[in-house]
Write a protein that holds these residues in place. Structure first.
Motif, PDB file in Angstrom:
ATOM      1  N   ARG A 193      13.115   5.651  61.657  1.00  0.00           N
ATOM      2  CA  ARG A 193      12.366   6.472  60.713  1.00  0.00           C
ATOM      3  C   ARG A 193      11.889   7.788  61.301  1.00  0.00           C
ATOM      4  O   ARG A 193      11.349   8.630  60.595  1.00  0.00           O
ATOM      5  N   MET A 194      12.065   7.967  62.596  1.00  0.00           N
ATOM      6  CA  MET A 194      11.566   9.184  63.217  1.00  0.00           C
ATOM      7  C   MET A 194      12.435  10.377  62.819  1.00  0.00           C
ATOM      8  O   MET A 194      13.642  10.358  63.033  1.00  0.00           O
ATOM      9  N   PRO A 195      11.851  11.403  62.255  1.00  0.00           N
ATOM     10  CA  PRO A 195      12.648  12.572  61.854  1.00  0.00           C
ATOM     11  C   PRO A 195      12.854  13.508  63.037  1.00  0.00           C
ATOM     12  O   PRO A 195      12.342  14.620  63.072  1.00  0.00           O
ATOM     13  N   GLN A 218       4.765   4.094  37.807  1.00  0.00           N
ATOM     14  CA  GLN A 218       5.731   4.128  38.896  1.00  0.00           C
ATOM     15  C   GLN A 218       5.737   2.763  39.576  1.00  0.00           C
ATOM     16  O   GLN A 218       4.750   2.051  39.542  1.00  0.00           O
ATOM     17  N   PRO A 219       6.857   2.410  40.190  1.00  0.00           N
ATOM     18  CA  PRO A 219       6.888   1.131  40.883  1.00  0.00           C
ATOM     19  C   PRO A 219       5.845   1.122  41.991  1.00  0.00           C
ATOM     20  O   PRO A 219       5.592   2.141  42.631  1.00  0.00           O
ATOM     21  N   TRP A 237      11.044   0.575  33.029  1.00  0.00           N
ATOM     22  CA  TRP A 237      10.464  -0.640  32.459  1.00  0.00           C
ATOM     23  C   TRP A 237       8.966  -0.543  32.264  1.00  0.00           C
ATOM     24  O   TRP A 237       8.398  -1.182  31.407  1.00  0.00           O
ATOM     25  N   GLY A 252      -0.136   0.057  62.568  1.00  0.00           N
ATOM     26  CA  GLY A 252       0.336  -0.968  63.488  1.00  0.00           C
ATOM     27  C   GLY A 252       1.326  -0.424  64.509  1.00  0.00           C
ATOM     28  O   GLY A 252       1.405  -0.903  65.641  1.00  0.00           O
ATOM     29  N   GLU A 253       2.079   0.581  64.099  1.00  0.00           N
ATOM     30  CA  GLU A 253       3.058   1.161  65.019  1.00  0.00           C
ATOM     31  C   GLU A 253       2.388   1.985  66.110  1.00  0.00           C
ATOM     32  O   GLU A 253       2.907   2.109  67.221  1.00  0.00           O
ATOM     33  N   ARG A 307       4.382   0.908  45.371  1.00  0.00           N
ATOM     34  CA  ARG A 307       4.940   1.070  46.706  1.00  0.00           C
ATOM     35  C   ARG A 307       4.208   0.161  47.651  1.00  0.00           C
ATOM     36  O   ARG A 307       3.021  -0.057  47.519  1.00  0.00           O
ATOM     37  N   GLU A 308       4.946  -0.379  48.573  1.00  0.00           N
ATOM     38  CA  GLU A 308       4.328  -1.322  49.489  1.00  0.00           C
ATOM     39  C   GLU A 308       4.276  -0.733  50.872  1.00  0.00           C
ATOM     40  O   GLU A 308       4.549  -1.408  51.858  1.00  0.00           O
ATOM     41  N   ASP A 309       3.946   0.517  50.932  1.00  0.00           N
ATOM     42  CA  ASP A 309       3.874   1.129  52.244  1.00  0.00           C
ATOM     43  C   ASP A 309       2.740   0.512  53.046  1.00  0.00           C
ATOM     44  O   ASP A 309       1.689   0.215  52.515  1.00  0.00           O
ATOM     45  N   PRO A 310       2.974   0.327  54.340  1.00  0.00           N
ATOM     46  CA  PRO A 310       1.888  -0.151  55.182  1.00  0.00           C
ATOM     47  C   PRO A 310       0.855   0.957  55.357  1.00  0.00           C
ATOM     48  O   PRO A 310       1.125   2.116  55.092  1.00  0.00           O
ATOM     49  N   ILE A 365       8.643  -1.615  57.684  1.00  0.00           N
ATOM     50  CA  ILE A 365       7.783  -0.448  57.638  1.00  0.00           C
ATOM     51  C   ILE A 365       8.657   0.773  57.380  1.00  0.00           C
ATOM     52  O   ILE A 365       9.008   1.499  58.290  1.00  0.00           O
ATOM     53  N   ASP A 389      12.759  -3.976  35.633  1.00  0.00           N
ATOM     54  CA  ASP A 389      11.791  -4.976  35.183  1.00  0.00           C
ATOM     55  C   ASP A 389      11.882  -6.177  36.124  1.00  0.00           C
ATOM     56  O   ASP A 389      12.951  -6.783  36.251  1.00  0.00           O
ATOM     57  N   ARG A 417      11.492  -4.469  65.094  1.00  0.00           N
ATOM     58  CA  ARG A 417      10.418  -3.597  64.636  1.00  0.00           C
ATOM     59  C   ARG A 417      10.507  -2.222  65.312  1.00  0.00           C
ATOM     60  O   ARG A 417      10.307  -1.188  64.688  1.00  0.00           O
ATOM     61  N   LEU A 435      11.224   1.488  63.774  1.00  0.00           N
ATOM     62  CA  LEU A 435      10.369   2.628  64.080  1.00  0.00           C
ATOM     63  C   LEU A 435      11.227   3.834  64.471  1.00  0.00           C
ATOM     64  O   LEU A 435      11.084   4.915  63.909  1.00  0.00           O
ATOM     65  N   PRO A 492      13.583   0.968  39.875  1.00  0.00           N
ATOM     66  CA  PRO A 492      12.424   0.307  39.267  1.00  0.00           C
ATOM     67  C   PRO A 492      12.781  -0.531  38.051  1.00  0.00           C
ATOM     68  O   PRO A 492      12.475  -0.181  36.929  1.00  0.00           O
ATOM     69  N   ILE A 526       1.754  -0.389  68.731  1.00  0.00           N
ATOM     70  CA  ILE A 526       2.975  -0.680  69.489  1.00  0.00           C
ATOM     71  C   ILE A 526       3.205   0.389  70.555  1.00  0.00           C
ATOM     72  O   ILE A 526       3.518   0.091  71.716  1.00  0.00           O
ATOM     73  N   MET A 555       5.570  12.370  63.240  1.00  0.00           N
ATOM     74  CA  MET A 555       6.004  10.979  63.148  1.00  0.00           C
ATOM     75  C   MET A 555       5.283  10.283  61.994  1.00  0.00           C
ATOM     76  O   MET A 555       4.059  10.266  61.956  1.00  0.00           O
ATOM     77  N   PRO A 556       6.028   9.702  61.058  1.00  0.00           N
ATOM     78  CA  PRO A 556       5.386   9.011  59.938  1.00  0.00           C
ATOM     79  C   PRO A 556       5.012   7.585  60.329  1.00  0.00           C
ATOM     80  O   PRO A 556       5.572   6.618  59.829  1.00  0.00           O
ATOM     81  N   LEU A 557       4.061   7.444  61.232  1.00  0.00           N
ATOM     82  CA  LEU A 557       3.768   6.121  61.784  1.00  0.00           C
ATOM     83  C   LEU A 557       2.746   5.354  60.953  1.00  0.00           C
ATOM     84  O   LEU A 557       1.805   5.922  60.418  1.00  0.00           O
ATOM     85  N   ALA A 558       2.962   4.039  60.918  1.00  0.00           N
ATOM     86  CA  ALA A 558       1.949   3.156  60.367  1.00  0.00           C
ATOM     87  C   ALA A 558       0.932   2.864  61.466  1.00  0.00           C
ATOM     88  O   ALA A 558       1.204   3.032  62.657  1.00  0.00           O
TER      89      ALA A 558
END
Lengths: 238, 238
Positions: free
Chosen positions: B214-216, A164-165, A159, A220-221, A167-170, B87, B138, B207, B211, B136, A224, A215-218
């Motif tokens: 998502r940990m690989p 690209q869409p 569209w 905020g994480e 992304r709302e990654d933190p 997240i 519209d 939360r 977390l 993605p 935590i 670890m793909p941490l944000a």
């Protein structure tokens, strides 16, 4: 940005025309052309199926022949499940839409032809097309219907064109934050006697460092995980 | 080559299940799982719609919960039209399937979750997923139905898959191992008074689940994290 024209050649079922209009709208396409639709035009079944995409149908142009429908196009792609013995390049939907995007950006009018439900495009229809687009289906089960084929091509258009869409990654944690987190856990685990026996401590610490670093941490994480450690350690006896 | 599992969560319309099976077969996918289909199973409408793709339905596994359906998966993607405030990374279908192809080549079991027709996936369903896949569309016309969404993901898989070189990654943790790890940490943190105040406990737990999901982690790393917890908790006063 201008968009390619989706040209349905002698479509039979109104439902498929309506569903094709929906697929177009999902991905920002709005220009439909119809060549000799079997049940005339307008078609109430198309309208019923299109529901929210009715404006695509309202704006559709109807032509008597494929040649007339593509007359104003600079480049025409013909979709077909079974490429025939024609001397034309065969492209995937992805490659064709990428090319079309470039041509449109350069000012061209681009059209995509879709054949009738059963018979597909005939040689006369293909005559005006520069290239063939073939969806890479499993040859043992190649039963895409018309609206699905339009959907896949529209999807490849996308569209937003090349956008690209969002992304709302933190906010991701920085390497420094991760380093400090690793330090704190290592210290606490040292205190707790985790790195035992001594001769294995170095390799255990290295392994834990490697674990943290992956670890793909944000951000905020990370907080935590500091909080977790604080809470777990707090009630240990000194 | 193995293929990803297509997991329909609480699907409502048999027609959509059947059409999803067709879309899968078009592009070489064969493994369908169903979580609590609304109208029970088998479903005559699904069979009628699937026509040539009936063998996908015959082989479909039915589960009571999403957690059960993904238990043997190493990596799970959740498709959603509207990424929520979670997240997790958000991927396009193309990026997700490219990643999945690599993971499968490396020996992982991969699943894709699709939510029910209207409501979509709920937070509980998403808890076990490492990443979100968002088509993605519209935003002004984002009305993909369930079967169309499956079709687009299957299309990105592609019937041949490209052969990827085998990777020598360590044995990845399964969802069951991750689930148990999450349980143990949650219990320990509960005991330690981490989930405070009470009214925030549920969202804090969610939360933390996200977390973990998502940990690989490799299987051996799960054991390290069990060991860490054991050691940290052991010396707390009772």
């Amino acid at each position: 940005m201008l968009t390619p024209a989706i040209i349905l050649v002698r479509p039979q079922m109104g439902e498929n025309i309506g569903a094709a209009a929906r697929g177009m709208r999902n991905f920002g396409l709005s220009e439909m052309r119809l060549v000799a639709p079997r049940d005339g035009w307008p078609n109430p079944k198309a309208v019923a199926t299109a529901s929210g995409a009715g404006r695509v149908l309202d704006a559709a142009r109807v032509h008597g022949t494929t040649a007339e429908a593509i007359a104003d196009c600079h480049t025409v792609y013909a979709t077909t499940a079974r490429p025939r013995d024609l001397i034309k390049p065969v492209l995937t939907p992805e490659a064709a839409m990428a090319e079309a995007r470039g041509l449109i950006a350069a000012g061209q009018k681009v059209g995509f032809l879709f054949g009738p439900e059963r018979a597909g495009l005939q040689n006369d229809d293909l005559a005006g097309a520069q290239a063939i687009v073939s969806v890479p289906v499993d040859p043992e089960f190649a039963s895409l219907n018309l609206a699905q084929c339009v959907l896949l091509l529209a999807y490849e258009w996308g569209w937003g064109g090349s956008d690209q869409p969002a992304r709302e990654d933190p906010e991701p944690a920085t390497r420094v934050e991760m380093e400090k987190l690793g330090d704190r856990w290592e210290d606490a685990l040292d205190d707790a006697g985790f790195f035992f026996p001594d001769e294995k401590a170095a390799s255990m610490k290295l392994r834990l460092r490697n674990l943290w670093s992956r670890m793909p941490l944000a951000s905020g994480e990370v907080q935590i995980l500091h909080g977790i450690l604080r809470q777990l350690v707090r009630r240990r006896p000194e």
